[in-house]
Write a protein that holds these residues in place. Structure first.
Motif, PDB file in Angstrom:
ATOM      1  N   VAL A   1       0.817  -1.215   0.000  1.00 49.07           N
ATOM      2  CA  VAL A   1       0.000   0.000   0.000  1.00 49.07           C
ATOM      3  C   VAL A   1       0.852   1.267   0.000  1.00 49.07           C
ATOM      4  O   VAL A   1       0.308   2.372  -0.114  1.00 49.07           O
ATOM      5  CB  VAL A   1      -0.950   0.024   1.223  1.00 49.07           C
ATOM      6  N   ASP A   2       2.162   1.130   0.110  1.00 47.95           N
ATOM      7  CA  ASP A   2       3.045   2.296   0.246  1.00 47.95           C
ATOM      8  C   ASP A   2       3.543   2.734  -1.132  1.00 47.95           C
ATOM      9  O   ASP A   2       4.647   2.381  -1.564  1.00 47.95           O
ATOM     10  CB  ASP A   2       4.219   1.940   1.160  1.00 47.95           C
ATOM     11  N   LEU A   3       2.714   3.514  -1.845  1.00 45.01           N
ATOM     12  CA  LEU A   3       3.077   3.984  -3.178  1.00 45.01           C
ATOM     13  C   LEU A   3       4.347   4.832  -3.172  1.00 45.01           C
ATOM     14  O   LEU A   3       5.221   4.639  -4.031  1.00 45.01           O
ATOM     15  CB  LEU A   3       1.913   4.760  -3.789  1.00 45.01           C
ATOM     16  N   PRO A   4       4.526   5.776  -2.244  1.00 46.61           N
ATOM     17  CA  PRO A   4       5.767   6.569  -2.255  1.00 46.61           C
ATOM     18  C   PRO A   4       7.024   5.705  -2.139  1.00 46.61           C
ATOM     19  O   PRO A   4       8.042   5.995  -2.780  1.00 46.61           O
ATOM     20  CB  PRO A   4       5.607   7.497  -1.043  1.00 46.61           C
ATOM     21  N   ALA A   5       6.963   4.629  -1.328  1.00 45.21           N
ATOM     22  CA  ALA A   5       8.138   3.767  -1.182  1.00 45.21           C
ATOM     23  C   ALA A   5       8.446   3.050  -2.493  1.00 45.21           C
ATOM     24  O   ALA A   5       9.616   2.921  -2.888  1.00 45.21           O
ATOM     25  CB  ALA A   5       7.901   2.758  -0.066  1.00 45.21           C
ATOM     26  N   VAL A   6       7.408   2.573  -3.187  1.00 47.37           N
ATOM     27  CA  VAL A   6       7.627   1.914  -4.473  1.00 47.37           C
ATOM     28  C   VAL A   6       8.162   2.917  -5.490  1.00 47.37           C
ATOM     29  O   VAL A   6       9.065   2.612  -6.277  1.00 47.37           O
ATOM     30  CB  VAL A   6       6.322   1.267  -4.981  1.00 47.37           C
ATOM     31  N   ARG A   7       7.633   4.138  -5.459  1.00 34.24           N
ATOM     32  CA  ARG A   7       8.104   5.171  -6.393  1.00 34.24           C
ATOM     33  C   ARG A   7       9.587   5.463  -6.170  1.00 34.24           C
ATOM     34  O   ARG A   7      10.345   5.639  -7.127  1.00 34.24           O
ATOM     35  CB  ARG A   7       7.267   6.439  -6.231  1.00 34.24           C
ATOM     36  N   ARG A   8      10.021   5.498  -4.916  1.00 36.97           N
ATOM     37  CA  ARG A   8      11.443   5.755  -4.638  1.00 36.97           C
ATOM     38  C   ARG A   8      12.320   4.645  -5.210  1.00 36.97           C
ATOM     39  O   ARG A   8      13.413   4.903  -5.726  1.00 36.97           O
ATOM     40  CB  ARG A   8      11.662   5.886  -3.125  1.00 36.97           C
ATOM     41  N   VAL A   9      11.847   3.406  -5.130  1.00 34.83           N
ATOM     42  CA  VAL A   9      12.620   2.293  -5.698  1.00 34.83           C
ATOM     43  C   VAL A   9      12.730   2.442  -7.213  1.00 34.83           C
ATOM     44  O   VAL A   9      13.816   2.311  -7.792  1.00 34.83           O
ATOM     45  CB  VAL A   9      11.973   0.938  -5.336  1.00 34.83           C
ATOM     46  N   LEU A  10      11.618   2.748  -7.872  1.00 27.87           N
ATOM     47  CA  LEU A  10      11.629   2.820  -9.332  1.00 27.87           C
ATOM     48  C   LEU A  10      12.422   4.017  -9.842  1.00 27.87           C
ATOM     49  O   LEU A  10      12.874   4.008 -11.000  1.00 27.87           O
ATOM     50  CB  LEU A  10      10.199   2.865  -9.872  1.00 27.87           C
TER      51      LEU A  10
END
Length: 463
Positions: free
Chosen positions: A73-82
């Protein structure tokens, strides 16, 4: 190339998706020219560096009791990875993962794909809606199909592991498909692991024929025909059944077979080495689940030298048919399953065992699977495709039938028309001593399947 997978279907407690990603990490460890990151849900954020890549855990909400499975559910965390830069982002769940991957990859050059690991409309929505009024239930199933069309149509490509799922998704209106079958570890799942003590643990003595099922005791697997077939064949000399698993129907399975002297029900086994021992100890494997999108358990059984009786619905029977190493039974028909089991046990198990092992070694190792997948992704990104070649299984060698798996000859009256025989192309080997499945024992030749790696499918973008 740089790859990132986002998968809420990954669980540290096991499962087919975890198997897929763990073998993917091992493959990338042998191919350091690529970079691989796996984003999965966890109780707390963390990074785990492994030889094949990095597992990044981001915040996920529990969706099953005890937190066995969680949803990212943590979109910002996934965005940081990408933002670290990737060529291909693969989402592993059709629920939120695809939308999260699309949103997180916005503004990057990454191609966003999905791997279809589950038949959501028919395996999950249809059973859940079965008790509702028929028009409402049909509307919910159709809504799930439209949802998949809406999600998958926004992606650059959708990977499917079987032709069955390719046909099904096309019927939903999804056209941007890549056929990329999965694989098996041919060293772990090997007939040479056959052990007399393991057979005794499963209730089989020397000279017995052991029929095995390993999996979840869950409505999705449709175990009714298996229970019916066991009861019908109970009392047949030298025949034993072992059902290994756990789940919501465990008590029901035990109760249904409590009076069967030939059947033994064992608890779920999580250790993959122990699972490999179970396969190698058996003589025949049952695959009753009609909603399989590929059938990893079927492939593991084949690699272990086991002929397979699979249901004639879903993807489970595809490799069995290709290998010519088993039979298909009618969905929901326990009498037909019992007949197919009896026919195979009267056939040449040595020949079927060799066919089963051969298809796994030649075309369905994890090396084959990820070489195909990487080549498909290179084409998707407009990069040069790796040279087409057939990867040799690591440490694989020619397979001689285990001497403890004594072949049984087929008679003209014992082999029925529903036994699976190899499809063309095929090669004929003269052998006056062997019988051909589907023919009499006096047949002059046996026919064995010759297969190569499955070609990578072409991509047609949805409009």
């Amino acid at each position: 190339m740089r790859f990132c997978d986002v998968s809420s279907f990954y669980s540290d407690h096991g499962g087919g998706v975890r198997t897929y990603h763990r073998h993917k990490l091992e493959w990338f460890a042998r191919h350091p020219e690529h970079r691989y990151v796996l984003v999965v849900p966890g109780e707390r954020p963390s990074r785990e560096r492994l030889p094949g890549g990095t597992i990044v855990r981001v915040r996920g909400l529990p969706v099953t009791p005890g937190g066995t499975y969680r949803q990212i559910v943590d979109l910002p965390a996934v965005r940081r990875v990408l933002r670290e830069g990737f060529d291909v982002v693969e989402s592993g769940s059709p629920y939120l993962d695809g939308w999260i991957a699309l949103a997180a990859a916005r503004g990057t050059s990454a191609r966003v794909t999905a791997f279809c690991h589950a038949d959501v409309p028919d395996a999950y929505v249809a059973p859940a809606a079965a008790r509702l009024p028929r028009p409402l239930a049909a509307g919910l199933v159709e809504g799930a199909r439209r949802y998949l069309r809406a999600l998958y149509g926004r992606l650059d490509a959708v990977c499917v592991a079987s032709r069955y799922m390719e046909r099904k998704l096309r019927s939903y209106g999804v056209t941007n498909l890549l056929h990329t079958p999965l694989g098996v570890d041919p060293l772990r799942f090997h007939p040479d692991r056959r052990d007399r003590l393991v057979r005794r643990d499963l209730g089989a003595a020397d000279g017995d024929r052991l029929v095995l099922f390993v999996g979840r005791f869950h409505p999705e697997k449709e175990l009714g025909p298996v229970l019916d077939a066991v009861r019908r064949l109970d009392g047949r000399p030298r025949l034993r059944f072992a059902l290994v698993g756990g789940g919501p129907q465990a008590a029901e399975v035990r109760a249904a077979l409590s009076s069967c002297r030939s059947a033994k029900v064992l608890d779920y086994v999580s250790d993959p080495e122990r699972v490999a021992d179970l396969y190698a100890a058996a003589d025949l494997y049952l695959a009753p689940g009609p909603h399989e999108t590929f059938g990893l358990a079927v492939l593991e059984a084949l690699a272990s030298g086991l002929p397979v009786v699979a249901v004639d619905h879903g993807a489970a029977g595809e490799i069995v048919t290709e290998a010519g190493a088993g039979a298909l039974f009618r969905r929901g028909d326990g009498a037909d399953l019992a007949a197919r089991i009896a026919e195979l046990l009267d056939a040449d198990l040595g020949l079927l065992s060799r066919r089963a092992r051969r298809i796994a070694e030649r075309s369905y190792t994890w090396d084959h699977a990820f070489a195909r997948q990487t080549a498909a992704c290179a084409v998707l990104c407009g990069l040069p495709s790796p040279a087409a070649r057939t990867p040799a299984p690591r440490g694989a060698c020619g397979y001689a039938a285990n001497p403890t798996r004594t072949p049984m000859r087929a008679s003209k009256s014992s082999v029925g028309s529903r036994l699976v025989v190899p499809r063309t192309p095929a090669r004929t080997f003269p052998d006056s001593r062997a019988s051909r499945v589907g023919a009499g024992a006096d047949s002059p030749a046996i026919t064995e399947q010759v297969t190569g790696p499955t070609p990578v499918g072409s991509v047609t973008r949805a409009t």
